[in-house]
Design a protein around this motif. Structure first.
Motif, mmCIF file in Angstrom:
data_model
loop_
_atom_site.group_PDB
_atom_site.id
_atom_site.type_symbol
_atom_site.label_atom_id
_atom_site.label_comp_id
_atom_site.label_asym_id
_atom_site.label_seq_id
_atom_site.Cartn_x
_atom_site.Cartn_y
_atom_site.Cartn_z
ATOM 1 N N SER A 100 -104.482 32.508 138.153
ATOM 2 C CA SER A 100 -105.475 33.420 137.594
ATOM 3 C C SER A 100 -105.431 33.311 136.073
ATOM 4 O O SER A 100 -104.533 33.851 135.424
ATOM 5 C CB SER A 100 -105.189 34.864 138.030
ATOM 6 N N ASP A 107 -100.080 38.552 140.661
ATOM 7 C CA ASP A 107 -100.714 37.270 140.381
ATOM 8 C C ASP A 107 -99.717 36.168 140.690
ATOM 9 O O ASP A 107 -98.624 36.121 140.114
ATOM 10 C CB ASP A 107 -101.139 37.202 138.914
ATOM 11 N N SER A 164 -97.442 36.940 132.165
ATOM 12 C CA SER A 164 -98.403 37.882 132.739
ATOM 13 C C SER A 164 -98.931 38.793 131.631
ATOM 14 O O SER A 164 -98.161 39.361 130.851
ATOM 15 C CB SER A 164 -97.735 38.723 133.834
#
Length: 722
Positions: A510, A547, A525
């Motif tokens: 992502s 994620d 992140s």
């Protein structure tokens, strides 16, 4: 010719050059020796040659020559020979880097391997002339004559054969093209008339690259590896280099008297060095003799003190024994008292019994409060020589540097060991360092092994056994004298070979919430917009989104190990393995990131929801975050209270996947202590997997990324064996 013999000796085999090759650093090495450096375990099936000269007694240093370059290159290119060190249809060995035997600089032969090196025909011709001079009494025979064979008088460089006068005239008749052949005196060394480019085999070299310092052809300059290099014509390079060499030779010849003077000075220095060395040896021996005398004197005094104390104590104890023996019935004091009691005359009894009663009373009191006359322990005579032993071990000359100190924070051990160390600020300069290491817990490998000299402050040690403990130490060398060894450190190798990979930005990554480094060895992140847009729904429950990102290389068999660092302030990160059989469905099915069914983990009591993973989920993970590592509830080792499942987060975490046994292990990578293990379904291909939430980062170890296997783009199965 005899005076230049040492210039004709290969630095590897210490014999006369045979088909010498010119390395990029301009040093020459035998063709066979280069192959042996690249493939030390390769059995040379082509090592025999009918034209061997080694049997000639006139050349004591000659050996069996290796096969011709043409024959070897032809066989290698056609794939007729293969070995573990070579790829079929290529002349490039898998290991193309080795240290130059002359200057120790690393030589990288690149993809073309040996075929990129020029053959040093000039040196080869000089070696051949030397051999001829060494065997002047042995003639070269004609290769064409019928018996009886005549002695050759000339050799044809085009026919590559030697002839007597009659045979030469017959094979080179006047008025034919053969009459134009080039001929020289009798020789067995036939070199090509034109030097060809090793990269473009049909092209002659006609230019000289001033950057690489080697001959090149016009194709190399137009679009090859020398396109942007400065080149000059071969004639110009020949003229310049020959002029420089001639000037240098003339200068040396003109300075012959100066050279002889300097040789005399060096001989004097050699004599002084020997004398001073012997003097230093005598003085050092005297110092040690004085130390030994002082030790012997001190030893005698201390042993005498022990002996005096022992004799005094034994004497007191024996006296006490005699006194107590007198208390026994019918012996000593008691026996005497019994006899006194038989006295009937009162005055005589009183006269004798008064003193006797005092003695009896004293003996009675000693029985009530028994104490030995001397203590048997010699604790006050215990000698602690640890400080003195350490001083003796560190005893060194005044010009020796301080021992180095191994930097544990930068040391890593896998299949290889990366050892770092540093010197104190006031330490003397060093010439090089030696790293010594040994395997613990193994009788057959208990001895110390030493590395090659290291000229920096780090080195890599190869061929370490998996799942073993090694002890390392370093010592410095200056002017041939070694410093004391550094304090020893013990490191534990992983239980399996290193598995190399990078993060995969194609599968499940992502880009909105994860930031990947350019080298793809770190992932971080960050806050995502999707959670912010779903903020109004957070009022009705707790919703989170993990994620995920996986490695770009898969495992389909064997045991493999990798290690990484989790940023200490990370909120929550899951680490483990993932199965490819369900990854595609998992990542490609659309999910509502704000749905409570999106992820089983609530973020509270991290790790406790791991038991809720269903068979449909592809991940086998443990949770790390907020400075802690959480053992899943299902673990038998963590079946107790909550506190036993929460461990301090290791600085480095290791994961070992045993694909064949179907088990995954999680380690403290610094101590190699197994923190948790569990079975895992390895029916498909397994990938290293990571899940990140709420800020945090994962950094792969340098050894993991350096040893990775490159994989095609996308989600690709790779059968890996390390």
């Amino acid at each position: 010719m005899k005076s230049i013999e040492r210039e004709l000796i290969c630095p590897v085999c210490k014999e006369l050059f045979s088909q010498p090759l010119v390395l990029p650093c301009q040093h020459s090495v035998c063709h066979r020796c280069v192959r042996e450096l690249l493939m030390p375990n390769h059995d040379d099936s082509l090592s025999t040659d009918a034209g061997s000269e080694s049997s000639n007694p006139g050349s004591p240093r000659a050996r069996v020559p290796s096969p011709s370059m043409e024959k070897l290159d032809r066989l290698l290119r056609s794939g007729s020979i293969s070995s573990p060190g070579w790829r079929r249809s290529s002349v490039t060995p898998r290991v193309t880097t080795f240290p130059c035997p002359g200057c120790q600089h690393d030589i990288d032969l690149g993809e073309r391997g040996i075929s990129m090196l020029f053959r040093n025909f000039t040196l080869e011709s000089i070696v051949e002339r030397y051999r001829q001079a060494a065997r002047a009494a042995v003639a070269i025979m004609c290769n064409v004559c019928k018996p009886p064979v005549q002695e050759a008088t000339k050799s044809c460089m085009d026919c590559k054969a030697s002839f007597c006068n009659e045979c030469f005239k017959m094979n080179h008749p006047w008025g034919t093209p053969k009459a134009q052949h080039e001929y020289v005196g009798p020789t067995t060394n036939f070199r090509p008339k034109v030097l060809m480019c090793p990269e473009h085999e049909m092209e002659k070299v006609n230019m000289y690259c001033e950057v690489c310092r080697r001959p090149v052809c016009h194709l190399c300059k137009l679009g090859g590896s020398h396109a942007n290099h400065r080149v000059t014509s071969m004639s110009s390079a020949y003229k310049i280099l020959k002029e420089k060499l001639s000037k240098s030779i003339h200068y040396l010849i003109s300075k012959e008297d100066q050279v002889r003077t300097q040789i005399s000075e060096l001989e004097v220095l050699i004599r002084h060095t020997e004398e001073n060395g012997q003097l230093a040896e005598r003085r050092t021996s005297e110092h040690f003799e004085r130390l030994l005398e002082a030790l012997q004197e001190r030893r005698t005094e201390m042993l005498r003190s022990i002996e005096q104390s022992r004799s005094l104590r034994v004497e007191r104890l024996r006296t006490q024994v005699e006194e107590y023996q007198g208390m026994l019935e019918n012996s000593g004091l008691v026996g005497y008292a019994q006899e006194v009691l038989k006295e009937t005359d009162q005055s005589c009894f009183v006269q004798t019994a008064k003193l006797l009663h005092v003695r009896i009373q004293k003996a009675t009191d000693s029985l009530k409060t028994f104490q030995t006359a001397a203590a048997p322990s010699f604790e006050e005579f215990v000698l602690d020589t640890s400080k003195e032993e350490l001083l003796l071990k560190e005893l060194s000359f005044s010009g020796v540097p301080e021992p180095p100190v191994i930097d544990l924070s930068r040391c890593r051990v896998y299949n290889e060991g990366l050892i770092h160390w540093h010197l104190s600020e006031d330490s003397l300069p060093t010439d090089h360092h030696i790293v010594e290491f040994r395997k613990l817990g193994s009788e057959e490998e208990s001895g110390w092994r030493a590395s090659e000299p290291v000229f920096g402050c780090s080195t890599v040690l190869s061929d370490l056994s998996a799942g073993s403990r090694y002890t390392f130490r370093v010592k410095s060398c200056r002017n041939g004298v070694y410093s004391p060894s550094s304090p020893e450190v013990t490191l534990h190798t992983p239980p399996a070979p290193v598995f190399g990979f990078l993060f995969n930005e194609k599968c499940g990554f992502s880009a909105e919430r994860l930031q990947l480094s350019k080298r793809r060895d770190s992932v971080e992140s960050v806050a995502g917009m999707s959670l912010l847009l779903a903020a109004e729904r957070v009022q009705t429950g707790s919703y989170i989104c993990l994620d995920y990102i996986i490695g770009d290389t898969g495992i389909s068999h064997g045991r493999h190990y990798w290690a990484f660092r989790v940023q200490p302030d990370s909120y929550m990160i899951k680490v483990g393995v993932a199965s490819d059989s369900k990854l595609t469905e998992w990542f490609h099915n659309p999910r509502d990131t704000s749905s409570p069914r999106y992820d089983h983990d609530s973020g509270h009591d991290s790790g406790s929801e791991d038991t809720c993973f269903e068979v449909s989920q592809p991940f086998t993970l443990v949770t790390v975050g907020m400075g802690r590592l959480f053992i899943p509830k299902a673990s038998a080792s963590a079946a107790g209270d909550h506190g036993s499942r929460v461990l301090p987060m290791p600085q480095r975490i290791g994961v070992c996947l045993d694909y064949d046994a179907g088990r995954v292990f999680f380690y403290d990578a610094d101590t190699m202590r197994c923190l948790y293990e569990r079975p895992v379904d390895c029916s498909g291909t397994m990938y290293p997997a990571f899940g990140l939430l709420g800020g945090g980062a994962v950094h792969l170890e340098e050894f993991i990324t350096a040893k990775r296997l490159f994989t095609p783009s996308g989600f690709t199965l790779i059968h890996t064996q390390i």
